[in-house]
Design a protein around this motif. Structure first.
Motif, PDB file in Angstrom:
ATOM      1  N   ALA A  44       0.830  -1.210   0.000  1.00 24.09           N
ATOM      2  CA  ALA A  44       0.000   0.000   0.000  1.00 24.09           C
ATOM      3  C   ALA A  44       0.861   1.255   0.000  1.00 24.09           C
ATOM      4  O   ALA A  44       0.402   2.338  -0.382  1.00 24.09           O
ATOM      5  CB  ALA A  44      -0.926  -0.009   1.220  1.00 24.09           C
ATOM      6  N   ASP A  45       2.106   1.112   0.399  1.00 26.84           N
ATOM      7  CA  ASP A  45       3.053   2.245   0.425  1.00 26.84           C
ATOM      8  C   ASP A  45       4.156   2.046  -0.620  1.00 26.84           C
ATOM      9  O   ASP A  45       5.260   2.572  -0.477  1.00 26.84           O
ATOM     10  CB  ASP A  45       3.673   2.338   1.836  1.00 26.84           C
ATOM     11  CG  ASP A  45       4.211   3.727   2.145  1.00 26.84           C
ATOM     12  OD1 ASP A  45       3.798   4.690   1.486  1.00 26.84           O
ATOM     13  OD2 ASP A  45       5.062   3.839   3.048  1.00 26.84           O
ATOM     14  N   LYS A  46       3.826   1.325  -1.687  1.00 31.64           N
ATOM     15  CA  LYS A  46       4.822   0.923  -2.684  1.00 31.64           C
ATOM     16  C   LYS A  46       5.557   2.104  -3.299  1.00 31.64           C
ATOM     17  O   LYS A  46       6.786   2.085  -3.428  1.00 31.64           O
ATOM     18  CB  LYS A  46       4.159   0.095  -3.778  1.00 31.64           C
ATOM     19  CG  LYS A  46       5.107  -0.311  -4.903  1.00 31.64           C
ATOM     20  CD  LYS A  46       4.376  -1.101  -5.995  1.00 31.64           C
ATOM     21  CE  LYS A  46       5.332  -1.425  -7.144  1.00 31.64           C
ATOM     22  NZ  LYS A  46       4.636  -2.161  -8.229  1.00 31.64           N
ATOM     23  N   THR A  47       4.841   3.119  -3.697  1.00 33.42           N
ATOM     24  CA  THR A  47       5.475   4.254  -4.374  1.00 33.42           C
ATOM     25  C   THR A  47       6.531   4.905  -3.496  1.00 33.42           C
ATOM     26  O   THR A  47       7.662   5.152  -3.930  1.00 33.42           O
ATOM     27  CB  THR A  47       4.422   5.298  -4.781  1.00 33.42           C
ATOM     28  OG1 THR A  47       3.474   4.691  -5.672  1.00 33.42           O
ATOM     29  CG2 THR A  47       5.090   6.485  -5.474  1.00 33.42           C
ATOM     30  N   ALA A  48       6.180   5.174  -2.241  1.00 28.75           N
ATOM     31  CA  ALA A  48       7.129   5.807  -1.322  1.00 28.75           C
ATOM     32  C   ALA A  48       8.295   4.875  -1.024  1.00 28.75           C
ATOM     33  O   ALA A  48       9.455   5.309  -0.944  1.00 28.75           O
ATOM     34  CB  ALA A  48       6.419   6.200  -0.028  1.00 28.75           C
ATOM     35  N   ILE A  49       8.000   3.587  -0.870  1.00 27.47           N
ATOM     36  CA  ILE A  49       9.056   2.617  -0.550  1.00 27.47           C
ATOM     37  C   ILE A  49      10.087   2.543  -1.678  1.00 27.47           C
ATOM     38  O   ILE A  49      11.296   2.609  -1.452  1.00 27.47           O
ATOM     39  CB  ILE A  49       8.442   1.232  -0.274  1.00 27.47           C
ATOM     40  CG1 ILE A  49       7.767   1.228   1.098  1.00 27.47           C
ATOM     41  CG2 ILE A  49       9.497   0.137  -0.353  1.00 27.47           C
ATOM     42  CD1 ILE A  49       7.006  -0.046   1.416  1.00 27.47           C
ATOM     43  N   GLU A  50       9.617   2.416  -2.920  1.00 29.76           N
ATOM     44  CA  GLU A  50      10.553   2.292  -4.034  1.00 29.76           C
ATOM     45  C   GLU A  50      11.309   3.595  -4.275  1.00 29.76           C
ATOM     46  O   GLU A  50      12.466   3.575  -4.688  1.00 29.76           O
ATOM     47  CB  GLU A  50       9.803   1.851  -5.291  1.00 29.76           C
ATOM     48  CG  GLU A  50       9.266   0.426  -5.181  1.00 29.76           C
ATOM     49  CD  GLU A  50       8.685  -0.102  -6.480  1.00 29.76           C
ATOM     50  OE1 GLU A  50       8.401   0.717  -7.389  1.00 29.76           O
ATOM     51  OE2 GLU A  50       8.516  -1.331  -6.600  1.00 29.76           O
ATOM     52  N   GLN A  51      10.669   4.716  -3.977  1.00 27.60           N
ATOM     53  CA  GLN A  51      11.377   5.990  -4.091  1.00 27.60           C
ATOM     54  C   GLN A  51      12.504   6.065  -3.058  1.00 27.60           C
ATOM     55  O   GLN A  51      13.615   6.497  -3.368  1.00 27.60           O
ATOM     56  CB  GLN A  51      10.406   7.154  -3.904  1.00 27.60           C
ATOM     57  CG  GLN A  51      11.054   8.516  -4.118  1.00 27.60           C
ATOM     58  CD  GLN A  51      10.035   9.649  -4.050  1.00 27.60           C
ATOM     59  OE1 GLN A  51       8.869   9.436  -3.719  1.00 27.60           O
ATOM     60  NE2 GLN A  51      10.468  10.850  -4.361  1.00 27.60           N
ATOM     61  N   GLU A  52      12.216   5.640  -1.824  1.00 23.84           N
ATOM     62  CA  GLU A  52      13.249   5.622  -0.783  1.00 23.84           C
ATOM     63  C   GLU A  52      14.342   4.605  -1.102  1.00 23.84           C
ATOM     64  O   GLU A  52      15.526   4.851  -0.866  1.00 23.84           O
ATOM     65  CB  GLU A  52      12.618   5.293   0.575  1.00 23.84           C
ATOM     66  CG  GLU A  52      11.725   6.379   1.129  1.00 23.84           C
ATOM     67  CD  GLU A  52      11.094   5.955   2.451  1.00 23.84           C
ATOM     68  OE1 GLU A  52      11.802   5.286   3.242  1.00 23.84           O
ATOM     69  OE2 GLU A  52       9.917   6.254   2.689  1.00 23.84           O
ATOM     70  N   PHE A  53      13.937   3.476  -1.650  1.00 26.27           N
ATOM     71  CA  PHE A  53      14.895   2.411  -1.938  1.00 26.27           C
ATOM     72  C   PHE A  53      15.823   2.797  -3.087  1.00 26.27           C
ATOM     73  O   PHE A  53      16.996   2.422  -3.111  1.00 26.27           O
ATOM     74  CB  PHE A  53      14.155   1.116  -2.273  1.00 26.27           C
ATOM     75  CG  PHE A  53      15.039  -0.097  -2.305  1.00 26.27           C
ATOM     76  CD1 PHE A  53      15.325  -0.795  -1.141  1.00 26.27           C
ATOM     77  CD2 PHE A  53      15.605  -0.533  -3.498  1.00 26.27           C
ATOM     78  CE1 PHE A  53      16.161  -1.906  -1.162  1.00 26.27           C
ATOM     79  CE2 PHE A  53      16.444  -1.645  -3.522  1.00 26.27           C
ATOM     80  CZ  PHE A  53      16.716  -2.336  -2.353  1.00 26.27           C
TER      81      PHE A  53
END
Length: 334
Positions: A250-259
């Motif tokens: 559900a937080d995929k966009t933010a997670i991949e941006q941080e990653f």
């Protein structure tokens, strides 16, 4: 030119700072195990007890490492003696599983330091022995700071090479196992050289190695295959209903941006586990000349997973998860 003004470094004996080993130093160390774990390059030490009964004597401190295996810590002020060495050997001889032994003293006699080296070179790779000298440092009127100097420690690379040789002579290992043992032994030394919080402290013939991330049942898993690919993943062992991975997704966009790059989100339907992975293709973990490049890539992604998911996994609601063991071999789903 103004020259820097420097203080004079003073070295204090442990007895000058803590006074009494059993009544002051041992309780102090039990509350400051992170200082010892940093010196030993062991990711985490959890206190289990002090003055723990062990047959005819008592262990000063019993702790556990991040994988749940015992860490035996015996303290001694003054020079080392045969009595403490004998106690440690006697206790280890009674164990059935992996263990780490840490002998802390003000000064190690050369024969006792040599004994620790001999134990590391001659015993099973399941046992690690450390000799640590403790003292305190201060500058001028500053408060003294504890200093742990590791004077003897296991050489895991050499031990793994010997283990491979023994198993080769008996024909016990397939070629893929030789490749895996060699790669993980090299990666273990690489992590030590980098002073990484991630550590490999045992021989490994599996194609994966798991590192704790701070929540039971969830790990950072690094993988190698003979198919020309290595990977790093967040592996949720007990996520049969996929509640964990879906909360994170559900937080995929933010997670991949941080990653910093796209991730492969695998629910593994029909399996008890789920995982979020990143892979490096066109890689050959059997080529020792490529180790440096592969190790750099692997550690970088492991650190990213820790940074991005470390707090997130602690907040997951996994109440609906199955509590049974996940016996699926990750190689079946790579």
């Amino acid at each position: 030119m103004q020259l820097p003004k420097l203080g004079k470094l003073l070295i204090l004996k442990a007895a000058e700072v803590w006074g009494n080993e059993p009544q002051i130093f041992t309780p102090w160390l039990s509350q400051n195990l992170e200082l010892l774990s940093e010196a030993l390059q062991i990711e985490e030490l959890e206190l289990k007890g002090t003055e723990v009964s062990a047959g005819d004597f008592r262990l000063d401190i019993l702790a556990e490492d991040g994988e749940g295996f015992p860490v035996i810590i015996e303290n001694q002020f003054g020079a080392t003696d045969h009595k403490h060495l004998g106690q440690l050997i006697s206790y280890v001889a009674s164990l059935k599983n992996r263990a780490t032994v840490v002998w802390v003293a003000e000064r190690f006699k050369e024969d006792h330091r040599a004994a620790i080296d001999w134990l590391n070179s001659s015993t099973s790779e399941d046992y690690d022995f450390f000799a640590v000298e403790v003292e305190a440092l201060k500058i001028g009127d500053s408060d003294p700071a504890p200093y742990f100097n590791v004077v003897a420690k296991p050489n895991n690379w050499a031990r793994n090479v010997r283990a491979v040789s023994r198993q080769t002579s008996t024909g016990e290992l397939a070629s893929r196992h030789h490749m895996r043992i060699s790669y993980w032994a090299s990666f273990a030394e690489y992590l030590r050289a980098k002073n990484s919080k991630f550590q490999i402290r045992r021989q490994n013939k599996d194609h994966w190695f798991e590192f704790p991330i701070g929540r039971s049942g969830i790990v950072i898993s690094s993988t190698i295959t003979t198919k020309g690919r290595i990977g790093v993943e967040l592996y949720l062992h007990k996520d049969p209903l996929k509640a964990g991975i879906r909360q994170l997704k559900a937080d995929k966009t933010a997670i991949e941006q941080e990653f910093g790059e796209a991730l492969d989100w695998q629910e593994l339907l029909g399996k008890k586990a789920s995982r979020i992975a990143v892979f490096k293709t066109d890689s050959d973990p059997s080529d020792e000349n490529s180790y440096s490049e592969l190790h750099d890539w692997m550690l970088d992604r492991m650190e990213r997973f820790q940074r991005v998911f470390g707090q997130r996994v602690k907040q997951l609601n996994l109440e609906l998860s199955d509590t049974s063991e996940d016996n699926v071999d990750p190689e079946d789903i790579i």
